[in-house]
Write a protein that holds these residues in place. Structure first.
Motif, mmCIF file in Angstrom:
data_model
loop_
_atom_site.group_PDB
_atom_site.id
_atom_site.type_symbol
_atom_site.label_atom_id
_atom_site.label_comp_id
_atom_site.label_asym_id
_atom_site.label_seq_id
_atom_site.Cartn_x
_atom_site.Cartn_y
_atom_site.Cartn_z
ATOM 1 N N TYR A 45 15.394 69.392 30.578
ATOM 2 C CA TYR A 45 14.316 69.472 31.562
ATOM 3 C C TYR A 45 13.923 70.930 31.759
ATOM 4 O O TYR A 45 14.777 71.811 31.832
ATOM 5 C CB TYR A 45 14.759 68.900 32.911
ATOM 6 C CG TYR A 45 13.768 69.157 34.022
ATOM 7 C CD1 TYR A 45 12.602 68.407 34.128
ATOM 8 C CD2 TYR A 45 13.975 70.168 34.948
ATOM 9 C CE1 TYR A 45 11.677 68.658 35.128
ATOM 10 C CE2 TYR A 45 13.058 70.417 35.954
ATOM 11 C CZ TYR A 45 11.917 69.661 36.042
ATOM 12 O OH TYR A 45 10.998 69.908 37.032
ATOM 13 N N LYS A 46 12.629 71.150 31.822
ATOM 14 C CA LYS A 46 12.104 72.469 32.171
ATOM 15 C C LYS A 46 10.810 72.251 32.939
ATOM 16 O O LYS A 46 9.912 71.557 32.466
ATOM 17 C CB LYS A 46 11.834 73.310 30.921
ATOM 18 C CG LYS A 46 11.351 74.707 31.243
ATOM 19 C CD LYS A 46 11.146 75.524 29.982
ATOM 20 C CE LYS A 46 10.664 76.908 30.308
ATOM 21 N NZ LYS A 46 10.374 77.677 29.093
ATOM 22 N N GLU A 47 10.730 72.831 34.127
ATOM 23 C CA GLU A 47 9.534 72.673 34.949
ATOM 24 C C GLU A 47 8.337 73.321 34.269
ATOM 25 O O GLU A 47 8.403 74.459 33.816
ATOM 26 C CB GLU A 47 9.764 73.309 36.321
ATOM 27 C CG GLU A 47 8.634 73.073 37.288
ATOM 28 C CD GLU A 47 8.939 73.609 38.679
ATOM 29 O OE1 GLU A 47 7.983 74.035 39.340
ATOM 30 O OE2 GLU A 47 10.107 73.624 39.065
ATOM 31 N N SER A 48 7.251 72.568 34.179
ATOM 32 C CA SER A 48 6.041 73.056 33.543
ATOM 33 C C SER A 48 5.299 74.002 34.475
ATOM 34 O O SER A 48 5.245 73.780 35.685
ATOM 35 C CB SER A 48 5.138 71.875 33.181
ATOM 36 O OG SER A 48 3.926 72.336 32.637
ATOM 37 N N GLU A 49 4.711 75.038 33.912
ATOM 38 C CA GLU A 49 3.959 76.000 34.718
ATOM 39 C C GLU A 49 2.542 75.503 34.992
ATOM 40 O O GLU A 49 1.982 75.767 36.045
ATOM 41 C CB GLU A 49 3.917 77.349 34.013
ATOM 42 C CG GLU A 49 5.288 77.987 33.889
ATOM 43 C CD GLU A 49 5.268 79.260 33.069
ATOM 44 O OE1 GLU A 49 4.165 79.798 32.812
ATOM 45 O OE2 GLU A 49 6.354 79.714 32.680
ATOM 46 N N GLU A 50 1.945 74.769 34.037
ATOM 47 C CA GLU A 50 0.553 74.342 34.164
ATOM 48 C C GLU A 50 0.394 72.831 34.329
ATOM 49 O O GLU A 50 -0.625 72.375 34.815
ATOM 50 C CB GLU A 50 -0.229 74.774 32.916
ATOM 51 C CG GLU A 50 -0.217 76.268 32.688
ATOM 52 C CD GLU A 50 -0.792 76.641 31.340
ATOM 53 O OE1 GLU A 50 -1.348 75.761 30.658
ATOM 54 O OE2 GLU A 50 -0.675 77.815 30.973
ATOM 55 N N ASN A 51 1.388 72.060 33.919
ATOM 56 C CA ASN A 51 1.239 70.613 33.837
ATOM 57 C C ASN A 51 2.386 69.909 34.567
ATOM 58 O O ASN A 51 3.053 69.061 34.016
ATOM 59 C CB ASN A 51 1.205 70.192 32.356
ATOM 60 C CG ASN A 51 0.791 68.767 32.163
ATOM 61 O OD1 ASN A 51 0.185 68.167 33.035
ATOM 62 N ND2 ASN A 51 1.144 68.207 31.031
ATOM 63 N N LYS A 52 2.603 70.236 35.839
ATOM 64 C CA LYS A 52 3.734 69.687 36.588
ATOM 65 C C LYS A 52 3.521 68.205 36.849
ATOM 66 O O LYS A 52 2.542 67.793 37.434
ATOM 67 C CB LYS A 52 3.904 70.432 37.913
ATOM 68 C CG LYS A 52 5.077 69.963 38.717
ATOM 69 C CD LYS A 52 5.804 71.121 39.314
ATOM 70 C CE LYS A 52 6.969 70.667 40.189
ATOM 71 N NZ LYS A 52 7.991 69.949 39.475
ATOM 72 N N GLN A 53 4.491 67.376 36.386
ATOM 73 C CA GLN A 53 4.398 65.926 36.518
ATOM 74 C C GLN A 53 5.559 65.351 37.315
ATOM 75 O O GLN A 53 5.390 64.364 38.018
ATOM 76 C CB GLN A 53 4.389 65.264 35.146
ATOM 77 C CG GLN A 53 3.224 65.682 34.279
ATOM 78 C CD GLN A 53 3.372 65.181 32.866
ATOM 79 O OE1 GLN A 53 4.434 64.732 32.460
ATOM 80 N NE2 GLN A 53 2.307 65.267 32.088
ATOM 81 N N ILE A 54 6.733 65.932 37.198
ATOM 82 C CA ILE A 54 7.937 65.370 37.810
ATOM 83 C C ILE A 54 8.252 66.107 39.107
ATOM 84 O O ILE A 54 8.388 67.336 39.117
ATOM 85 C CB ILE A 54 9.128 65.467 36.832
ATOM 86 C CG1 ILE A 54 8.831 64.691 35.558
ATOM 87 C CG2 ILE A 54 10.398 64.951 37.507
ATOM 88 C CD1 ILE A 54 9.867 64.865 34.475
ATOM 89 N N GLU A 55 8.350 65.348 40.190
ATOM 90 C CA GLU A 55 8.749 65.912 41.476
ATOM 91 C C GLU A 55 10.242 65.686 41.661
ATOM 92 O O GLU A 55 10.715 64.552 41.660
ATOM 93 C CB GLU A 55 7.978 65.235 42.625
ATOM 94 C CG GLU A 55 6.531 65.645 42.720
ATOM 95 C CD GLU A 55 6.353 67.125 43.078
ATOM 96 O OE1 GLU A 55 7.162 67.652 43.848
ATOM 97 O OE2 GLU A 55 5.401 67.727 42.540
#
Length: 96
Positions: free
Chosen positions: A84-94
């Motif tokens: 898992y890596k938090e996306s900078e532009e395309n955040k989908q998972i909270e």
């Protein structure tokens, strides 16, 4: 660093995700880590399959990928690594 509650949430979310990368006897290379990093930016949660002919340990493969991509290991189960890596532009998972 992910908490155990966050890891549990991500494991549940990854249940229906299919592995999109395979690590074989060549191991982890720079080209592969670049592609994994791009996939993580787009999807945030991916699975990597470690093939039987890979000479490295599954945990070692996971550590190499994490070191190159700054991702987090959610779980290493069998021959599958969940990242898992938090996306900078395309955040989908909270995360909880």
């Amino acid at each position: 660093m992910l908490t155990s509650k966050q890891k549990k949430h991500l494991r549940k979310a990854s249940h229906n995700v299919q592995p999109i990368f395979q690590v074989g006897k060549a191991g982890v290379n720079e080209n592969m880590t670049t592609q994994i990093n791009e996939a993580l930016e787009k999807r945030e949660l991916i699975k990597v399959s470690v093939l039987q002919n890979c000479f490295e340990d599954n945990n070692q493969v996971a550590d190499e990928i994490v070191e190159a991509t700054d991702a987090h290991i959610v779980q290493v189960i069998g021959n599958t690594v969940i990242l898992y890596k938090e996306s900078e532009e395309n955040k989908q998972i909270e995360l909880p």
